[in-house]
Design a protein around this motif. Structure first.
Motif, PDB file in Angstrom:
ATOM      1  N   LEU A  98       0.654  -1.168   0.083  1.00 56.37           N
ATOM      2  CA  LEU A  98      -0.091   0.118  -0.129  1.00 56.37           C
ATOM      3  C   LEU A  98       0.941   1.230  -0.046  1.00 56.37           C
ATOM      4  N   ARG A 107      -4.218   7.070  -5.763  1.00 54.63           N
ATOM      5  CA  ARG A 107      -5.075   7.613  -4.582  1.00 54.63           C
ATOM      6  C   ARG A 107      -6.274   6.682  -4.836  1.00 54.63           C
ATOM      7  N   PHE A 108      -7.050   6.334  -3.556  1.00 50.17           N
ATOM      8  CA  PHE A 108      -8.090   5.311  -3.730  1.00 50.17           C
ATOM      9  C   PHE A 108      -9.619   6.082  -3.589  1.00 50.17           C
ATOM     10  N   PRO A 110     -13.368   6.114  -1.747  1.00 52.58           N
ATOM     11  CA  PRO A 110     -13.927   5.509  -0.772  1.00 52.58           C
ATOM     12  C   PRO A 110     -14.281   4.059  -0.845  1.00 52.58           C
ATOM     13  N   GLU A 112     -12.944   1.645  -3.250  1.00 49.28           N
ATOM     14  CA  GLU A 112     -11.809   1.047  -3.034  1.00 49.28           C
ATOM     15  C   GLU A 112     -11.197   0.578  -1.677  1.00 49.28           C
ATOM     16  N   VAL A 113     -11.161   1.625  -0.881  1.00 52.49           N
ATOM     17  CA  VAL A 113     -10.649   1.603   0.469  1.00 52.49           C
ATOM     18  C   VAL A 113     -11.382   0.683   1.218  1.00 52.49           C
ATOM     19  N   ILE A 116     -10.686  -2.888  -0.257  1.00 53.65           N
ATOM     20  CA  ILE A 116      -9.212  -3.400   0.308  1.00 53.65           C
ATOM     21  C   ILE A 116      -9.324  -3.778   1.951  1.00 53.65           C
ATOM     22  N   MET A 117     -10.276  -2.849   2.738  1.00 53.99           N
ATOM     23  CA  MET A 117     -10.237  -3.302   4.098  1.00 53.99           C
ATOM     24  C   MET A 117     -11.019  -4.520   4.179  1.00 53.99           C
TER      25      MET A 117
END
Length: 131
Positions: A98, A107-108, A110, A112-113, A116-117
């Motif tokens: 990351l 940059r990701f 929201p 995408e975040v 990932i989480m």
């Protein structure tokens, strides 16, 4: 470093270094499969605690079985007169961290975040269900 052989593996490059260990990218000599090798060089008389931690880490890695956790391949030991080097061998997973993505300017969104989480939670849940 290219060409240095450790057991059935040839070192390719250094991936990282910590207080007690260095991690290398290596390739199996026969299959050419990439692996990550964590090497810990110790003075025999001084580092009993690190040896215990190494043995515990190896036992823990060997017991893990999850598609998002690299496969553990085993351990090796090389002995010298006053020192020895302990090696942990695991599957190498190609990709960027990351931090590398961010350093490259990525940059990701929201969504995408969140993705990932969510992906990170699956192996964490597995680890937390172990004894």
């Amino acid at each position: 470093m290219d060409g240095k052989q450790i057991g059935q593996y040839e070192l390719v490059k250094r991936l990282g270094e910590g207080s007690f260990a260095t991690t290398f990218l290596a390739r199996h000599l026969e299959t050419q499969d990439p692996v990550a090798i964590k090497a810990m060089q110790l003075v025999k008389a001084k580092h009993r605690k690190q040896i215990e931690l190494f043995e515990r880490e190896a036992a823990t890695l060997e017991a893990l079985s999850h598609p998002q956790i690299p496969t553990f391949h085993g351990t090796m030991i090389q002995e010298g007169a006053e020192t020895f080097t302990l090696y942990l061998v695991q599957e190498f997973v190609e990709g960027k961290s990351l931090l590398q993505h961010l350093a490259d300017g990525q940059r990701f969104t929201p969504d995408e975040v969140v993705g990932i989480m969510a992906s990170c939670l699956r192996p964490l849940l597995y680890l937390h269900t172990l004894n």
